[in-house]
Write a protein that holds these residues in place. Structure first.
Motif, PDB file in Angstrom:
ATOM      1  N   UNK A 164       0.814  -1.218   0.000  1.00  0.00           N
ATOM      2  CA  UNK A 164       0.000   0.000   0.000  1.00  0.00           C
ATOM      3  C   UNK A 164       0.846   1.266   0.000  1.00  0.00           C
ATOM      4  N   UNK A 165       0.260   2.323  -0.532  1.00  0.00           N
ATOM      5  CA  UNK A 165       0.767   3.668  -0.277  1.00  0.00           C
ATOM      6  C   UNK A 165       0.349   4.059   1.132  1.00  0.00           C
ATOM      7  N   UNK A 166       1.223   4.739   1.827  1.00  0.00           N
ATOM      8  CA  UNK A 166       0.950   5.114   3.217  1.00  0.00           C
ATOM      9  C   UNK A 166       0.814   6.626   3.386  1.00  0.00           C
ATOM     10  N   UNK A 167       0.323   7.287   2.343  1.00  0.00           N
ATOM     11  CA  UNK A 167       0.136   8.738   2.416  1.00  0.00           C
ATOM     12  C   UNK A 167      -0.944   9.165   1.430  1.00  0.00           C
ATOM     13  N   UNK A 215      -6.879   8.266  -0.165  1.00  0.00           N
ATOM     14  CA  UNK A 215      -6.197   7.317   0.706  1.00  0.00           C
ATOM     15  C   UNK A 215      -6.997   6.044   0.913  1.00  0.00           C
ATOM     16  N   UNK A 216      -8.011   5.826   0.074  1.00  0.00           N
ATOM     17  CA  UNK A 216      -8.809   4.607   0.186  1.00  0.00           C
ATOM     18  C   UNK A 216      -8.142   3.463  -0.572  1.00  0.00           C
ATOM     19  N   UNK A 217      -8.538   2.238  -0.240  1.00  0.00           N
ATOM     20  CA  UNK A 217      -7.824   1.065  -0.754  1.00  0.00           C
ATOM     21  C   UNK A 217      -7.754   0.996  -2.267  1.00  0.00           C
ATOM     22  N   UNK A 218      -8.773   1.478  -2.962  1.00  0.00           N
ATOM     23  CA  UNK A 218      -8.735   1.411  -4.426  1.00  0.00           C
ATOM     24  C   UNK A 218      -7.598   2.248  -4.993  1.00  0.00           C
ATOM     25  N   UNK A 219      -7.128   3.238  -4.236  1.00  0.00           N
ATOM     26  CA  UNK A 219      -5.999   4.056  -4.686  1.00  0.00           C
ATOM     27  C   UNK A 219      -4.669   3.640  -4.068  1.00  0.00           C
ATOM     28  N   UNK A 229      -2.932  21.071  13.131  1.00  0.00           N
ATOM     29  CA  UNK A 229      -3.076  19.707  13.658  1.00  0.00           C
ATOM     30  C   UNK A 229      -2.039  18.763  13.056  1.00  0.00           C
ATOM     31  N   UNK A 230      -1.638  19.038  11.824  1.00  0.00           N
ATOM     32  CA  UNK A 230      -0.642  18.182  11.168  1.00  0.00           C
ATOM     33  C   UNK A 230       0.732  18.293  11.834  1.00  0.00           C
ATOM     34  N   UNK A 231       1.044  19.463  12.415  1.00  0.00           N
ATOM     35  CA  UNK A 231       2.373  19.650  13.001  1.00  0.00           C
ATOM     36  C   UNK A 231       2.385  19.501  14.521  1.00  0.00           C
ATOM     37  N   UNK A 232       1.203  19.439  15.127  1.00  0.00           N
ATOM     38  CA  UNK A 232       1.175  19.348  16.594  1.00  0.00           C
ATOM     39  C   UNK A 232       0.652  18.015  17.117  1.00  0.00           C
ATOM     40  N   UNK A 233       0.053  17.206  16.242  1.00  0.00           N
ATOM     41  CA  UNK A 233      -0.528  15.929  16.665  1.00  0.00           C
ATOM     42  C   UNK A 233       0.151  14.788  15.920  1.00  0.00           C
ATOM     43  N   UNK A 234       0.488  13.734  16.636  1.00  0.00           N
ATOM     44  CA  UNK A 234       1.116  12.568  16.010  1.00  0.00           C
ATOM     45  C   UNK A 234       0.042  11.512  15.752  1.00  0.00           C
ATOM     46  N   UNK A 235      -0.378  11.419  14.484  1.00  0.00           N
ATOM     47  CA  UNK A 235      -1.391  10.433  14.112  1.00  0.00           C
ATOM     48  C   UNK A 235      -0.715   9.108  13.748  1.00  0.00           C
ATOM     49  N   UNK A 263      -2.616   6.137  12.807  1.00  0.00           N
ATOM     50  CA  UNK A 263      -3.399   5.250  11.941  1.00  0.00           C
ATOM     51  C   UNK A 263      -4.522   6.034  11.269  1.00  0.00           C
ATOM     52  N   UNK A 264      -5.136   5.386  10.287  1.00  0.00           N
ATOM     53  CA  UNK A 264      -6.281   5.977   9.611  1.00  0.00           C
ATOM     54  C   UNK A 264      -5.913   7.037   8.587  1.00  0.00           C
ATOM     55  N   UNK A 265      -6.954   7.665   8.045  1.00  0.00           N
ATOM     56  CA  UNK A 265      -6.782   8.729   7.060  1.00  0.00           C
ATOM     57  C   UNK A 265      -5.896   9.840   7.598  1.00  0.00           C
ATOM     58  N   UNK A 266      -6.025  10.107   8.913  1.00  0.00           N
ATOM     59  CA  UNK A 266      -5.231  11.170   9.536  1.00  0.00           C
ATOM     60  C   UNK A 266      -3.732  10.929   9.351  1.00  0.00           C
ATOM     61  N   UNK A 267      -3.302   9.675   9.559  1.00  0.00           N
ATOM     62  CA  UNK A 267      -1.880   9.341   9.429  1.00  0.00           C
ATOM     63  C   UNK A 267      -1.427   9.464   7.979  1.00  0.00           C
ATOM     64  N   UNK A 268      -2.299   9.063   7.037  1.00  0.00           N
ATOM     65  CA  UNK A 268      -1.945   9.172   5.622  1.00  0.00           C
ATOM     66  C   UNK A 268      -1.774  10.633   5.218  1.00  0.00           C
ATOM     67  N   UNK A 269      -2.677  11.482   5.697  1.00  0.00           N
ATOM     68  CA  UNK A 269      -2.554  12.916   5.407  1.00  0.00           C
ATOM     69  C   UNK A 269      -1.267  13.486   5.994  1.00  0.00           C
TER      70      UNK A 269
END
Length: 547
Positions: free
Chosen positions: A71-74, A489-493, A442-448, A450-456
């Motif tokens: 998978x792509x992870x982003x 970030x869905x599985x089809x992509x 949120x991208x620079x202050x929170x460590x995600x 899993x999920x869509x958040x982590x991919x973003x």
């Protein structure tokens, strides 16, 4: 006498050790071939499996290693970021290629991932050759191999698309070549790499090979046997200009005038065949794999993407394209067997992203899907900005599902950037088919984790990305109602093939999750070279032989 014996013993040991080291260096593959199939979903391997011959995809599966859960992870899953991530071993967060095109916050303009106005076109008088990897912020494994071999090991990049050649080849490449269509139909390059095309490239361009592909495109086998795809005539496919139905056969000689002359080849399997022809010519012309310094050849097959965009995932055109690509892969592997040696090279094959089924087709089968229309959303958003802030110019740009804010204007209005980001994110989430919204803060202050958040977050580059990030609902896209696209970030992509074959590779398969940034560290480990300087992936140890 004792000193003489010690010296003799030391000499024998050093010579023995040197011979062993030299022998180990020679165990490296003479050539690494990276193959990227543009827009190849993982299920194209399995859906069309019974139509493939024994020497292409099946050879890689039979003799090599198949990572079935790759998978792509982003986010975003586009061509530029995909190619960059495969070869750098990291994500846009670090290599900086955040899209094919993006808004530059400093120049206040859109920029192209491979565009470079400071270089000259080589092989054409147009600006199609003004390309370089200068926006890529990381080294590739090809760069590291060049450094490791004191620049003796070559790196050559090849693709119909410029970005599919430039980004994989990296910064220190000997050459990157892409196809300039229109009325010229030639392979070109950039002054970043050279002052003139090598003789073998000129000879190829003068050979007239491209002209031989102006012929009928019909299905390779009887169309009635193509049961792995939908009906040839349906409402979900785009058309060539000058043809009233998107059905076989396609007379390319007749259609080329209204469809960009040589550019029409990009939208047929013959674009892949032409790429294969050129790659084989490069192996010979550059004498790749002919000495003990490992060379790198990157090959990206772009026509699969053009065809997918026009005809969609479930089309007869896509099925025929992959059947024919399988034959081209066999041609390439046989050329490698002959010119480099069957056990002297290593190949990996993956994709830069997948693709969603045509939403209109999914909807016709009662699967939730659809299209995001920008006009109504834009009008509503403009009204919100005026009502909330009294000024709609605080938004500079909206592109690639990102909103870029005018920080000078926000400061002049006495507003808090974080508050504006939050307000806009909270507004956007109320719109139809917006699945999630996140702020740059949120991208620079929170460590995600899993999920869509982590991919973003893996796709978020602090210097280049926007202030508010948007995620559309599954199967909802900005696109026309025919053909398909990608980027989510869905599985089809994200779910794409990963196959390894050749020297130093085990035979086997796994359902263990692997990720795109793991590829470059795996090849680096195989070669015994430094990882790309920003690599975040890990070597896939279970793919490599331990000896």
């Amino acid at each position: 006498m004792r000193n003489i014996l010690v010296l003799l013993t030391l000499s024998v040991f050093l010579n023995s050790s040197y011979g062993q080291v030299k022998n180990e260096i020679r165990q490296n593959p003479k050539l690494v071939v990276g193959i990227v199939v543009d827009q190849m979903r993982y299920d194209y391997l399995t859906r069309f499996y019974n139509k493939y011959g024994e020497g292409g995809f099946k050879r890689m599966i039979r003799e090599g290693f198949n990572c079935k859960n790759n998978h792509f992870n982003y986010i975003p899953t586009y061509t530029g970021p995909g190619h960059a991530s495969i070869y750098t071993g990291t994500t846009p967060k670090y290599h900086g290629i955040i899209a094919n095109n993006w808004y530059d916050k400093y120049t206040k303009s859109m920029v192209y991932c491979a565009g470079d106005s400071l270089v000259k076109s080589i092989g054409t008088s147009t600006n199609s050759g003004q390309m370089s990897p200068h926006r890529l912020m990381s080294t590739t494994f090809g760069d590291e191999n060049r450094l490791f071999t004191q620049m003796r090991g070559k790196t050559i990049g090849i693709s119909i698309k410029d970005r599919g050649a430039v980004l994989p080849a990296g910064h220190a490449a000997n050459g990157a070549y892409w196809f300039h269509g229109k009325k010229e139909g030639v392979w070109i390059s950039s002054s970043y790499y050279m002052e003139a095309l090598p003789k073998w490239v000129k000879d190829f361009n003068n050979s007239g090979i491209a002209n031989t592909y102006f012929k009928d495109w019909n299905t390779l086998y009887n169309i009635s046997s193509y049961v792995e795809s939908g009906p040839d005539l349906n409402e979900f496919e785009g058309e060539f200009k000058g043809k009233d139905k998107p059905t076989f056969p396609y007379n390319l000689k007749k259609l080329k005038k209204k469809n960009g002359y040589y550019d029409i080849l990009k939208f047929t399997p013959y674009g892949n065949s032409l790429t294969t022809d050129f790659a084989i010519a490069a192996i010979e012309g550059e004498a790749l794999g002919k000495d003990y310094d490992t060379d790198v050849l990157t090959v990206s097959f772009s026509s699969t993407d053009y065809i997918g965009h026009k005809f969609g995932v479930n089309s007869k055109e896509i099925e025929d394209t992959y059947i024919r690509l399988d034959i081209d892969l066999e041609r390439l592997f046989l050329a490698l067997d002959k010119r480099v040696g069957k056990n002297e090279y290593v190949v990996f094959l993956t994709a830069d992203h997948g693709a969603v089924d045509v939403p209109a087709y999914l909807k016709s089968h009662k699967i939730e899907a659809g299209y995001v229309y920008g006009k109504n959303r834009k009008e509503k958003f403009q009204k919100f900005l005026m009502d909330e802030f009294g000024d709609n110019t605080i938004v500079e740009n909206i592109s690639s599902n990102q909103i870029f804010l005018n920080k000078e204007k926000i400061k002049a209005l006495g507003l808090s950037l974080e508050d504006v980001q939050n307000s806009i994110a909270n507004e956007q989430i109320t719109y139809n088919h917006v699945y999630k919204t996140f702020t740059a803060n949120s991208m620079v202050t929170t460590n995600y984790s899993k999920g869509i958040e982590a991919l973003l977050q893996n796709g978020y580059n602090q210097k280049r990305s926007g202030d508010v990030l948007l995620v559309n609902a599954p199967n909802y896209i900005y696109y026309r109602k025919t053909g398909t696209t990608h980027g989510s970030g869905f599985n089809y992509d994200t779910h794409v093939p990963l196959l390894f074959l050749g020297k130093g590779i085990k035979q086997g398969a796994t359902f263990k999750r692997t990720e795109i940034p793991d590829i470059a560290p795996t090849i680096s480990a195989l070669l015994g070279i430094s990882f790309p300087n920003a690599a975040t992936g890990q070597p896939l140890e279970f793919v490599l032989k331990n000896d």
